[in-house]
Design a protein around this motif. Structure first.
Motif, PDB file in Angstrom:
ATOM      1  N   ASP A   5       0.832  -1.202   0.000  1.00 40.59           N
ATOM      2  CA  ASP A   5       0.000   0.000   0.000  1.00 40.59           C
ATOM      3  C   ASP A   5       0.874   1.264   0.000  1.00 40.59           C
ATOM      4  OD1 ASP A   5      -2.731   1.184   0.310  1.00 40.59           O
ATOM      5  OD2 ASP A   5      -1.757   2.031   2.099  1.00 40.59           O
ATOM      6  N   TRP A   6       2.006   1.186   0.667  1.00 37.30           N
ATOM      7  CA  TRP A   6       2.945   2.310   0.687  1.00 37.30           C
ATOM      8  C   TRP A   6       4.342   1.800   1.002  1.00 37.30           C
ATOM      9  CZ3 TRP A   6       5.243   4.201   5.406  1.00 37.30           C
ATOM     10  CH2 TRP A   6       4.786   3.534   6.575  1.00 37.30           C
ATOM     11  N   ILE A   7       5.322   2.671   0.866  1.00 32.91           N
ATOM     12  CA  ILE A   7       6.708   2.262   1.097  1.00 32.91           C
ATOM     13  C   ILE A   7       7.334   3.146   2.172  1.00 32.91           C
ATOM     14  CG2 ILE A   7       8.995   1.948   0.055  1.00 32.91           C
ATOM     15  CD1 ILE A   7       7.591   1.496  -2.632  1.00 32.91           C
ATOM     16  N   ALA A   8       7.917   2.504   3.159  1.00 29.93           N
ATOM     17  CA  ALA A   8       8.608   3.223   4.232  1.00 29.93           C
ATOM     18  C   ALA A   8      10.106   3.237   3.919  1.00 29.93           C
ATOM     19  CB  ALA A   8       8.354   2.531   5.575  1.00 29.93           C
ATOM     20  N   VAL A   9      10.753   4.396   4.144  1.00 32.96           N
ATOM     21  CA  VAL A   9      12.172   4.533   3.793  1.00 32.96           C
ATOM     22  C   VAL A   9      12.941   5.221   4.922  1.00 32.96           C
ATOM     23  CG1 VAL A   9      13.824   5.515   2.152  1.00 32.96           C
ATOM     24  CG2 VAL A   9      11.570   4.757   1.346  1.00 32.96           C
ATOM     25  N   ASP A  10      14.027   4.582   5.325  1.00 30.91           N
ATOM     26  CA  ASP A  10      14.956   5.200   6.283  1.00 30.91           C
ATOM     27  C   ASP A  10      16.257   5.405   5.526  1.00 30.91           C
ATOM     28  OD1 ASP A  10      16.453   6.001   8.452  1.00 30.91           O
ATOM     29  OD2 ASP A  10      16.659   3.989   9.287  1.00 30.91           O
ATOM     30  N   TRP A  11      16.556   6.662   5.205  1.00 29.78           N
ATOM     31  CA  TRP A  11      17.717   6.946   4.347  1.00 29.78           C
ATOM     32  C   TRP A  11      18.736   7.743   5.138  1.00 29.78           C
ATOM     33  CZ3 TRP A  11      16.337   7.341  -1.467  1.00 29.78           C
ATOM     34  CH2 TRP A  11      17.483   7.069  -2.241  1.00 29.78           C
ATOM     35  N   LEU A  52      16.442  -0.235  -5.735  1.00 32.34           N
ATOM     36  CA  LEU A  52      16.184  -1.120  -4.596  1.00 32.34           C
ATOM     37  C   LEU A  52      14.717  -1.517  -4.491  1.00 32.34           C
ATOM     38  CD1 LEU A  52      17.927  -2.288  -2.282  1.00 32.34           C
ATOM     39  CD2 LEU A  52      17.162  -0.391  -0.852  1.00 32.34           C
ATOM     40  N   ALA A  53      13.812  -0.635  -4.910  1.00 32.83           N
ATOM     41  CA  ALA A  53      12.398  -0.826  -4.549  1.00 32.83           C
ATOM     42  C   ALA A  53      11.429  -0.770  -5.729  1.00 32.83           C
ATOM     43  CB  ALA A  53      12.008   0.234  -3.512  1.00 32.83           C
ATOM     44  N   GLU A  54      11.943  -0.777  -6.966  1.00 31.21           N
ATOM     45  CA  GLU A  54      11.020  -0.595  -8.092  1.00 31.21           C
ATOM     46  C   GLU A  54       9.939  -1.676  -8.147  1.00 31.21           C
ATOM     47  OE1 GLU A  54      12.766   0.231 -11.910  1.00 31.21           O
ATOM     48  OE2 GLU A  54      10.835   1.015 -12.612  1.00 31.21           O
ATOM     49  N   ASP A  55      10.291  -2.910  -7.780  1.00 29.46           N
ATOM     50  CA  ASP A  55       9.276  -3.975  -7.871  1.00 29.46           C
ATOM     51  C   ASP A  55       8.238  -3.896  -6.743  1.00 29.46           C
ATOM     52  OD1 ASP A  55      11.233  -4.723  -6.046  1.00 29.46           O
ATOM     53  OD2 ASP A  55      10.786  -6.855  -6.316  1.00 29.46           O
ATOM     54  N   PHE A  56       8.403  -2.957  -5.808  1.00 28.22           N
ATOM     55  CA  PHE A  56       7.343  -2.709  -4.818  1.00 28.22           C
ATOM     56  C   PHE A  56       6.219  -1.866  -5.441  1.00 28.22           C
ATOM     57  CE2 PHE A  56      10.366  -2.727  -0.858  1.00 28.22           C
ATOM     58  CZ  PHE A  56      10.570  -4.085  -1.032  1.00 28.22           C
ATOM     59  N   LEU A  57       6.530  -1.191  -6.551  1.00 29.51           N
ATOM     60  CA  LEU A  57       5.541  -0.283  -7.147  1.00 29.51           C
ATOM     61  C   LEU A  57       4.446  -1.081  -7.863  1.00 29.51           C
ATOM     62  CD1 LEU A  57       7.900   2.482  -8.592  1.00 29.51           C
ATOM     63  CD2 LEU A  57       6.832   2.326  -6.328  1.00 29.51           C
ATOM     64  N   ARG A  58       3.286  -0.485  -7.978  1.00 29.21           N
ATOM     65  CA  ARG A  58       2.164  -1.090  -8.717  1.00 29.21           C
ATOM     66  C   ARG A  58       1.635  -0.019  -9.657  1.00 29.21           C
ATOM     67  NH1 ARG A  58      -0.948   1.954  -5.708  1.00 29.21           N
ATOM     68  NH2 ARG A  58      -0.836   1.898  -3.441  1.00 29.21           N
ATOM     69  N   ALA A  59       0.607  -0.349 -10.430  1.00 28.82           N
ATOM     70  CA  ALA A  59      -0.028   0.654 -11.278  1.00 28.82           C
ATOM     71  C   ALA A  59      -0.558   1.775 -10.390  1.00 28.82           C
ATOM     72  CB  ALA A  59      -1.162   0.020 -12.068  1.00 28.82           C
ATOM     73  N   GLY A  60      -0.449   2.997 -10.851  1.00 26.65           N
ATOM     74  CA  GLY A  60      -0.946   4.113 -10.043  1.00 26.65           C
ATOM     75  C   GLY A  60       0.141   4.650  -9.130  1.00 26.65           C
ATOM     76  N   ARG A  61      -0.224   5.672  -8.370  1.00 29.55           N
ATOM     77  CA  ARG A  61       0.771   6.317  -7.523  1.00 29.55           C
ATOM     78  C   ARG A  61       0.937   5.588  -6.204  1.00 29.55           C
ATOM     79  NH1 ARG A  61       2.549  11.356  -8.864  1.00 29.55           N
ATOM     80  NH2 ARG A  61       2.515  12.416  -6.868  1.00 29.55           N
ATOM     81  N   MET A  62       2.181   5.613  -5.707  1.00 28.62           N
ATOM     82  CA  MET A  62       2.515   4.934  -4.453  1.00 28.62           C
ATOM     83  C   MET A  62       3.081   5.962  -3.478  1.00 28.62           C
ATOM     84  SD  MET A  62       2.994   1.963  -2.855  1.00 28.62           S
ATOM     85  CE  MET A  62       3.471   0.542  -3.851  1.00 28.62           C
ATOM     86  N   THR A  63       2.505   5.991  -2.282  1.00 25.33           N
ATOM     87  CA  THR A  63       3.028   6.887  -1.250  1.00 25.33           C
ATOM     88  C   THR A  63       4.342   6.332  -0.693  1.00 25.33           C
ATOM     89  OG1 THR A  63       0.796   7.557  -0.635  1.00 25.33           O
ATOM     90  CG2 THR A  63       2.546   7.942   0.998  1.00 25.33           C
TER      91      THR A  63
END
Lengths: 299, 299
Positions: A5-11, A52-63
Motif C-alpha cells: 500500500d505504501w513504502i517506508a524509507v529510512d535513508w 532497490l524498490a522498483e518492484d514494490f511499485l504497482r499501477a498508479g501512484r505509491m506513497t
C-alpha cells in the motif's frame, strides 16, 4: 506478494532501508543497501531508490514516506527542521518532485533547537515510534549512534535534546589517531566497564586518559581487546557525564540493538528505570505513524 | 664558516632540525627539513641527516647529539626510556652505529612513567633546557603540541607528568570530523576565549559542545573564524581541566612560540606565576647541556 500500500524509507548517511508496507502497517518485504546519502548527489536519489524498490511499485501512484539524511542539504530534497518543543515527525513535511510518475514521495522534517543549538534528522522518527509504542511516556530517550541523541519528552512532544559525538569520536580515534597503533580487533568487557566508570567520574581527565592508552601499549602489555574497549568506555563515560541532567533520576528508553544494550548497560545502575527497545522497530513504527498522519488514517 | 665542534639534532615526527655548534655552545648555522621520523624507514635516517648536514662535517669524527622521535621504535635506532623520577636528558644514551665513519651519533633517552602510564620523547630535552636556564626551578613545565605534556619538576628532576592529546584532537576534529564542514580558516579570539572558559568549567559537556558547533553552523550564521577558534578553545579548556592538579597554585613555565602565548594566555589568570619561554631555545639549551654531559665538559 500482496501489493504494498505504501513504502517506508529510512535513508541515512551510510545506509538506505526500504519496507513494503500494507495499509494496516504490516511489513511485506524489507531491503537494504549501502547507498546512503553520503554516497549520492541529489540527482541520484530517485534512481538509487528505484534500484532497490522498483518492484514494490504497482499501477498508479505509491506513497513513499522517507526519514533521515535524505532530507539534509545535499540530499534528495532539503526538508526543514521543526523547532522544539514539538511533536516528533509531525508538521512541515516536504514533497519531492519525482520524475517517475508512480512516486509520491514525502520527506519528514528533522528537529532543531535554538539554545543550545542542536539538530537531529532521522531520530525524530524513532522518537515518534517510541511514543506510539508508549503513548504516555514522560521521560528521556537515548538514541546511540555516530551522533548520539539524548532527548527529554513530555506530553507527547520533545522538550529538549542534546547531541554527543560519541560514535564519531570513537571512529576518529580508533582509526586515525596515534591510538590506532597497536590496537587489535578484540573486545575486553572489563576494560570497557572501567573506561565508562573513569570517563564518567573524571571527564576532564579524558585527553590524558586517551594518551595513557598509547603509553600503556608502549610500556606494558595490554590484554587483547583492552585498548579498543577502554577507548570506547571512556567516550561513553564522557557522554554519560555530559548527559547527567537527562538520565539522573529519570526513566530512560534506549533505542538500539543488542550491542547498544552492552554499551549502555551501566545506565541500569544510574537511571531510575531503563528500557531497551529495537531501533529498526521504532523507525518503522515512527514511519507508520507519520504515514497515518499524512493520509489521515489511523495507525 | 668556523668548523663546528659538534652537531645538535632535534628529530621529531614531522621535522628534522640541525644546528652546527661551537665547543662553547654558540650556533654557527641552523637548518631544517620536513624529513621527520614519520616519513623515514630506519635505514634512511643517516642519508637524510647527511643530505641536510654533510657540509657541517670536518676531517675526523664529529659528535652528533640527537633528541626526539628518531629514538622511537621504527626510528633511526631505538633509544630507551628513563623512568621518572629522573633528571631529564640524562642516563642510558644510545650510540648509533653509523656507516659514515665521520659520524659519532648519540640519541638521548625519553622519559617514562609507570602509573599512570605515560611517555615522552624530545620534550625531556626541552625540560633539561628549562632547568639549565632556571637551575633552581621547582614547579610545573607545560609543553604544548600534538601531545601536550604537563610536567612537575623539583630538585632538578622530573617527578611526574601527564600527556594530553590536545593538538591531535584538534587536527582530527578540524580536518576529519563533521565539524570540518563549514569551517573557515579565520580565527576569532573571542570565540576561542569562550571555548577555553566553557571547556574548563564543564569538561563533561565537551562532546555535546562539539556537536553544538556543527548545529550552530547549520542553524545560525557563525562569524568568520568562530567555529575553528571555539573548537580549539574547548580542547585547551578540556586540557586545563585535566591538568588542574599541575597548574593550580603553581609556578608554570610554558615552552612554545608566539602562538602558544595566545593559546595558553588564560593560564596567567589561573596559575600563581607563568613564564613563556621559546621552544627552539630550550631544545638547543637541552642538547647543549646533554653534549656537555656526554663529553665531560661544562656548559
Amino acid at each position: 506478494m500482496t501489493a504494498p500500500d505504501w513504502i517506508a524509507v529510512d535513508w541515512g548517511t551510510s545506509n538506505l532501508r526500504v519496507w513494503a508496507m500494507t495499509s494496516d502497517g504490516a511489513v511485506l518485504a524489507e531491503r537494504a543497501s549501502d547507498r546512503g546519502m553520503g554516497t549520492l548527489a541529489p540527482d541520484q536519489f530517485e534512481a538509487a531508490f528505484l534500484d532497490l524498490a522498483e518492484d514494490f511499485l504497482r499501477a498508479g501512484r505509491m506513497t513513499v514516506v522517507v526519514c533521515g539524511m535524505a532530507g539534509a542539504r545535499g540530499g534528495w530534497c532539503e526538508a526543514g527542521y521543526v523547532a522544539v518543543p514539538a511533536m516528533p515527525g509531525r508538521g512541515a513535511t516536504t514533497r519531492v518532485t519525482a520524475q517517475d510518475p508512480r512516486l509520491d514521495v514525502t520527506i519528514l522534517p528533522g528537529l532543531s533547537q535554538a539554545d543550545p543549538p542542536d539538530v537531529m534528522r532521522g531520530e525524530e522518527t524513532q522518537i515518534a515510534g517510541v511514543l506510539s509504542r508508549f503513548p504516555d511516556f514522560d521521560g528521556v530517550i537515548c538514541l546511540p549512534g555516530t551522533h548520539t541523541k539524548w532527548v527529554r519528552v513530555a506530553g507527547g512532544s520533545v522538550r529538549e535534546f542534546r547531541t554527543f559525538m560519541t560514535g564519531e569520536l570513537y571512529a576518529l580515534l580508533s582509526r586515525h589517531s596515534i591510538l590506532r597503533l597497536g590496537m587489535d580487533d578484540d573486545w575486553n568487557a572489563v576494560a570497557f566497564a572501567g573506561g565508562v566508570t573513569d570517563g564518567l567520574a573524571d571527564p576532564g581527565g579524558l585527553s590524558g586518559a586517551l594518551f595513557g592508552l598509547r603509553a600503556r601499549g608502549l610500556l606494558q602489555s595490554p590484554r587483547a581487546g583492552e585498548t579498543r574497549a577502554r577507548l570506547s568506555g571512556l567516550l561513553v563515560g564522557l557522554e554519560l557525564a555530559g548527559a547527567r541532567s537527562f538520565w539522573d533520576r529519570a526513566g530512560v528508553v534506549v533505542v538500539g540493538d543488542e550491542r547498544t544494550r552492552e554499551l549502555y548497560g551501566s545506565l541500569t545502575e544510574l537511571a531510575a528505570d531503563v528500557r531497551f527497545v529495537d531501533a529498526r522497530e521504532m523507525t518503522l513504527a515512527g514511519l507508520t505513524s507519520a504515514h497515518a498522519d499524512l493520509t489521515g488514517g489511523t495507525e
